[in-house]
Structures are given as structure tokens and as C-alpha cells.
Enzyme design. Structure first.
Site, PDB file in Angstrom:
ATOM      1  N   HIS A 244       3.874 -11.555  43.186  1.00 49.07           N
ATOM      2  CA  HIS A 244       4.043 -10.512  44.204  1.00 49.07           C
ATOM      3  C   HIS A 244       2.840  -9.591  44.156  1.00 49.07           C
ATOM      4  O   HIS A 244       2.329  -9.306  43.064  1.00 49.07           O
ATOM      5  CB  HIS A 244       5.339  -9.718  43.957  1.00 49.07           C
ATOM      6  N   GLU A 299      12.147 -14.086  47.303  1.00 50.73           N
ATOM      7  CA  GLU A 299      12.378 -15.338  48.016  1.00 50.73           C
ATOM      8  C   GLU A 299      13.056 -16.396  47.152  1.00 50.73           C
ATOM      9  O   GLU A 299      13.702 -17.295  47.674  1.00 50.73           O
ATOM     10  CB  GLU A 299      11.044 -15.903  48.537  1.00 50.73           C
TER      11      GLU A 299
HETATM   12  N1  ACO Z   1       1.661 -19.651  41.967  1.00 53.76           N
HETATM   13  C1  ACO Z   1       0.534 -19.887  41.281  1.00 53.76           C
HETATM   14  N2  ACO Z   1      -0.420 -18.967  41.078  1.00 53.76           N
HETATM   15  C2  ACO Z   1      -0.215 -17.764  41.605  1.00 53.76           C
HETATM   16  C3  ACO Z   1       0.948 -17.446  42.326  1.00 53.76           C
HETATM   17  C4  ACO Z   1       1.905 -18.447  42.490  1.00 53.76           C
HETATM   18  N3  ACO Z   1       3.033 -18.222  43.170  1.00 53.76           N
HETATM   19  N4  ACO Z   1       0.870 -16.163  42.742  1.00 53.76           N
HETATM   20  C5  ACO Z   1      -0.303 -15.692  42.294  1.00 53.76           C
HETATM   21  N5  ACO Z   1      -0.938 -16.658  41.608  1.00 53.76           N
HETATM   22  C6  ACO Z   1      -2.218 -16.553  40.921  1.00 53.76           C
HETATM   23  C7  ACO Z   1      -3.389 -16.733  41.865  1.00 53.76           C
HETATM   24  O1  ACO Z   1      -3.801 -18.054  41.947  1.00 53.76           O
HETATM   25  C8  ACO Z   1      -4.416 -15.848  41.234  1.00 53.76           C
HETATM   26  O2  ACO Z   1      -5.016 -16.513  40.196  1.00 53.76           O
HETATM   27  P1  ACO Z   1      -6.614 -16.658  40.158  1.00 53.76           P
HETATM   28  O3  ACO Z   1      -7.141 -15.261  40.118  1.00 53.76           O
HETATM   29  O4  ACO Z   1      -6.846 -17.467  38.935  1.00 53.76           O
HETATM   30  O5  ACO Z   1      -6.965 -17.361  41.428  1.00 53.76           O
HETATM   31  C9  ACO Z   1      -3.605 -14.719  40.631  1.00 53.76           C
HETATM   32  O6  ACO Z   1      -2.312 -15.243  40.398  1.00 53.76           O
HETATM   33  C10 ACO Z   1      -3.511 -13.527  41.518  1.00 53.76           C
HETATM   34  O7  ACO Z   1      -3.170 -13.974  42.783  1.00 53.76           O
HETATM   35  P2  ACO Z   1      -3.435 -13.163  44.090  1.00 53.76           P
HETATM   36  O8  ACO Z   1      -3.486 -14.087  45.254  1.00 53.76           O
HETATM   37  O9  ACO Z   1      -4.593 -12.220  43.885  1.00 53.76           O
HETATM   38  O10 ACO Z   1      -2.147 -12.312  44.164  1.00 53.76           O
HETATM   39  P3  ACO Z   1      -1.727 -11.600  45.427  1.00 53.76           P
HETATM   40  O11 ACO Z   1      -1.190 -10.297  45.006  1.00 53.76           O
HETATM   41  O12 ACO Z   1      -2.778 -11.551  46.444  1.00 53.76           O
HETATM   42  O13 ACO Z   1      -0.607 -12.585  45.993  1.00 53.76           O
HETATM   43  C11 ACO Z   1       1.363 -13.533  46.765  1.00 53.76           C
HETATM   44  C12 ACO Z   1       0.701 -12.282  46.163  1.00 53.76           C
HETATM   45  C13 ACO Z   1       0.702 -13.894  48.092  1.00 53.76           C
HETATM   46  C14 ACO Z   1       2.830 -13.240  47.017  1.00 53.76           C
HETATM   47  C15 ACO Z   1       1.214 -14.703  45.755  1.00 53.76           C
HETATM   48  O14 ACO Z   1       1.812 -14.369  44.535  1.00 53.76           O
HETATM   49  C16 ACO Z   1       1.776 -16.030  46.294  1.00 53.76           C
HETATM   50  O15 ACO Z   1       1.078 -16.736  47.020  1.00 53.76           O
HETATM   51  N6  ACO Z   1       3.079 -16.369  45.943  1.00 53.76           N
HETATM   52  C17 ACO Z   1       3.673 -17.594  46.439  1.00 53.76           C
HETATM   53  C18 ACO Z   1       4.219 -17.396  47.831  1.00 53.76           C
HETATM   54  C19 ACO Z   1       5.440 -16.501  47.859  1.00 53.76           C
HETATM   55  O16 ACO Z   1       6.359 -16.650  47.053  1.00 53.76           O
HETATM   56  N7  ACO Z   1       5.446 -15.569  48.826  1.00 53.76           N
HETATM   57  C20 ACO Z   1       6.548 -14.622  49.008  1.00 53.76           C
HETATM   58  C21 ACO Z   1       6.115 -13.258  48.572  1.00 53.76           C
HETATM   59  S1  ACO Z   1       7.427 -12.088  48.705  1.00 53.76           S
HETATM   60  C22 ACO Z   1       7.445 -11.657  50.326  1.00 53.76           C
HETATM   61  O17 ACO Z   1       6.508 -11.784  51.061  1.00 53.76           O
HETATM   62  C23 ACO Z   1       8.692 -11.108  50.838  1.00 53.76           C
END
Ligand code: ACO
Length: 353
Positions: A244, A299
Site C-alpha cells: 500500500h 483488497e
Molecule cells: N508485490 C510485489 N512487490 C511489491 C508489491 C506487491 N504487491 N507492492 C510493492 N512492491 C514492491 C515494488 O516492486 C517495489 O520494489 P522495488 O523498489 O524493488 O521495485 C517496492 O515494493 C515499493 O513499491 P512501490 O511501487 O514504490 O510502492 P507504491 O507505494 O508505489 O505501490 C501499490 C503501492 C500500487 C498498491 C503496490 O503495493 C501494488 O502494486 N500492490 C499490488 C496491487 C494492489 O493490491 N492494489 C490495491 C491497492 S489498495 C487500493 O487501491 C484500494
């Protein structure tokens, strides 16, 4: 120095909700969600989010869709997704007499009718007769009635209402930001909700719960959480339902939904799989993404709640939208009360010719 994705940038002041990512705490107008969600109906909580008052709004009298909106939905091809159909139908609300209503009334109207739009397109897709709203049912029960054509049980209504109440508002998430950006041009509320719907459908935001179902089904088929997760991570895939932007601990909504699932349905094979997989996935993410603090987001257990009331995956994101429209409209109205158009800067990094 740019902040990609506006990470950690504070763009607005709001009195609607606060999200504390370190403590894992969500408050609507100052009150912790875990204290109010179980004690209020959707109608009461929506009013509280819109104006801070503990009263109940009347959705029943404004549920009927304008005829031209019904015609717009009915002329759309069935293969158009429910999110795309909903966005198109909401856009058709932008007629003059609607836009002349006070903003709050527009918000109530759009919130009351979003489930009617969703159910109409869904039943058309299924080749089923359209069900008209039932004025004896509250907002949540009526939504289930219009989708299924059967009176829902109290347990089904309670499960769905908990989900709707927990997801109706969450600060400056991507779709709410889209709504605020749109209305900041002094556009209108219909346009703001249309923008928000377009933003909501992406898999990184509101499109995640159907991805969670796919993930769990794959885990069930393969029978090995580690193999599934490591393959996805090695292919650069995100694990749906984890991580998140704000929460660096477990999402409080996810905790409440898990408790609700367990209380309403006791032991459930699918829920067992989810809770087992959750622990293992968190451990694997800690190994493969060290220092990232990745836990379940709302989610993950939303998918369990939806499954427990037999909601098909194509309705997950539309149903999330039927809740979050409360936050979108509240934020859009707040934006207009002290408006400055959003216009950030960009840095040109191309060639000078
Ligand atoms: N699976 C694997 N790796 C992840 C995940 C995940 N679900 N979430 C974050 N990471 C990793 C990224 O790859 C990144 O690693 P890196 O720096 O080595 O590339 C690190 O964690 C940070 O990720 P960011 O993208 O900078 O985190 P951000 O805060 O931008 O992303 C997000 C948040 C989009 C929700 C992300 O965690 C994600 O894509 N989750 C999966 C999709 C999801 O469940 N979405 C629902 C969110 S809740 C909502 O919208 C109501």
C-alpha cells in the site's frame, strides 16, 4: 528533484478522513473506522462523511434512473465492461437540470443511482430481465436485490455493508485525487465522478480484488504458495492484495474484513486458504523485497467477503466504486469550497532541436 507518483507530497488539506500509515489507523471525520463501521448503516455513514452529521440520507426517492440514462446503458454492447458502462452512464447525467441541483443533492443522486446503473448493465450482460429498485429495502440490500432478483439474507447484507462502509473513503487515493483535479478546473461533479471511475478501474487501484481471486485460485491449483509467488516475483509481477502506498503496517480495513469473514461464515475452505497463504506471502515478500514492509491491503479480504456473498469477480471493482463514490463526491465538494486549480510542473528531459 521530482517525486514520482507524487509519493509523500502533501497536495490538499482535508477534514474528511485521516490515514495514518505507521499506526495503521483510518478515521472518518476524526472517528476511528473500527468504532463506527459496525454501528452505522451505509446511508448514515455517507451523510457523516459528506457533512459530519449523524443522520441518514434518503436514497430511496432518488434511485430511479433518468430515462435517457437507461437508454444509454441499454444501447451499449454487452461486452463493454461494467466499469466502462458505469463511467459512460454517469457521464450522461451531465444534463442541465441535474447540474443546476445543489452539489450535495447531486452527490446523493449519483451515490443512490450508481448501484442501479451497475445492476442494469450486469443483468443485461447476463441476458437476465432488469430488476427495478425496491423502495422497502435499504441501499445495500437493494443493490443485492437488483443484482440477483432475490431478497438477500441479513448475513449477506451485513457482510456487504461492512465492506462498503470500510471502503467509502480513504483520503487522497488515486481516484479521489482524479476527482479533485477534475473539479479544480471548475468543471462539474458528474465530470469529477467520471474521472474517478476511469482511474478506479486500473489493477493497481480498484481492479485488484479480482486479481486476488486469480492468485488464490492459482495457489489452490498448484498447491504451493512459495512456487507461485516466487515465479510471479521473478517475472516482475506484483502480488495482488499486498502493499500500500500509505500503510506500512497491516491495512486496518483488511483486519476488520478478516474478522467479519470469520464471524459471519465460521470456517470456510477458501478463507482458510487465504489466511494460510497470507502468512506465507508476507514472509516471502519480506525475503524478496527486504525493507519494503508489504502486508495485505483492503483488497485481499475484500475478495473473501465478495466470494462469501457469491458476488462474481466482474462486479468487484464496480462495487468498490459504489462505496468510494461517497469519498469522491465529498472531496470534490470540499475542493470547491477553497479551490485552487491543480497544475504541477514537469521537467523537460528530451532533446532540444
Ligand atoms: N508485490 C510485489 N512487490 C511489491 C508489491 C506487491 N504487491 N507492492 C510493492 N512492491 C514492491 C515494488 O516492486 C517495489 O520494489 P522495488 O523498489 O524493488 O521495485 C517496492 O515494493 C515499493 O513499491 P512501490 O511501487 O514504490 O510502492 P507504491 O507505494 O508505489 O505501490 C501499490 C503501492 C500500487 C498498491 C503496490 O503495493 C501494488 O502494486 N500492490 C499490488 C496491487 C494492489 O493490491 N492494489 C490495491 C491497492 S489498495 C487500493 O487501491 C484500494
Amino acid at each position: 528533484m521530482i517525486q514520482k507518483g507524487l509519493k509523500d507530497v502533501v497536495a490538499v488539506e482535508t477534514k474528511i478522513a485521516s490515514v495514518d500509515g505507521e499506526k495503521g489507523e483510518l478515521r472518518y471525520r476524526g472517528r476511528k473506522v473500527d468504532e463506527i463501521v459496525g454501528e452505522a448503516t451505509f446511508e448514515e455513514l455517507a451523510t457523516f462523511i459528506w457533512n459530519g452529521k449523524k443522520e441518514s440520507v434518503d436514497f430511496k426517492s432518488v434511485r430511479k434512473l433518468p430515462e435517457h440514462v437507461e437508454r444509454v446503458i441499454d444501447t451499449l454492447p454487452g461486452e463493454i465492461s461494467i466499469m466502462d458502462a458505469t463511467r459512460t452512464a454517469v457521464s450522461a447525467f451531465a444534463h442541465l437540470s441535474f447540474k443546476e441541483l445543489p452539489l450535495y443533492e447531486q452527490a446523493v443522486n449519483l451515490t443512490a443511482t450508481l448501484p442501479v446503473i451497475i445492476a442494469r448493465h450486469y443483468r443485461k450482460q447476463q441476458g437476465l430481465p432488469i430488476i427495478q429498485p425496491d423502495s422497502t429495502l435499504n441501499h445495500t440490500a437493494n443493490y443485492l436485490w437488483m443484482l440477483n432478483g432475490e431478497k438477500p439474507s441479513d448475513a449477506q447484507v451485513e457482510a456487504l455493508e461492512t465492506y462498503l462502509n470500510l471502503t467509502m473513503e480513504h483520503g487522497l487515493n488515486a481516484s479521489t485525487f482524479a476527482a479533485r483535479v477534475t473539479i479544480s478546473t471548475e468543471s462539474d461533479l458528474t465530470a469529477a465522478v467520471t474521472s474517478a471511475l476511469g482511474t478506479m478501474k486500473g489493477p493497481l487501484h480498484g481492479g485488484a480484488p479480482s486479481g486476488v481471486i486469480d492468485l488464490l485460485e492459482e495457489i489452490r491449483e498448484v498447491g504451493d504458495v512459495k512456487a507461485v509467488i516466487e515465479k510471479k516475483l521473478s517475472e516482475g509481477e506484483r502480488i495482488m492484495g499486498f502493499g500500500h502506498r500509505v500503510y506500512k503496517t497491516e491495512d486496518p480495513r483488511s483486519i476488520l474484513l478478516r474478522e467479519k469473514c470469520l464471524r459471519l461464515h465460521g470456517k470456510d475452505e477458501w478463507l482458510d486458504l487465504a489466511t494460510q497463504a497470507e502468512k506465507e506471502i508476507i514472509e516471502l515478500l519480506a525475503i524478496h523485497k527486504p525493507g519494503r514492509k508489504l502486508y495485505t491491503n483492503v483488497e485481499f479480504y475484500a475478495a473473501a467477503i465478495m466470494r462469501s456473498i457469491a458476488m462474481p469477480p466482474e462486479l468487484f471493482t464496480p462495487t468498490f466504486s459504489a462505496a468510494r463514490i461517497v469519498g469522491w463526491t465529498a472531496h470534490a465538494i470540499e475542493q470547491l469550497s477553497d479551490n485552487t486549480i491543480f497544475r504541477p510542473q514537469s521537467i523537460y528531459v528530451g532533446n532540444m532541436l
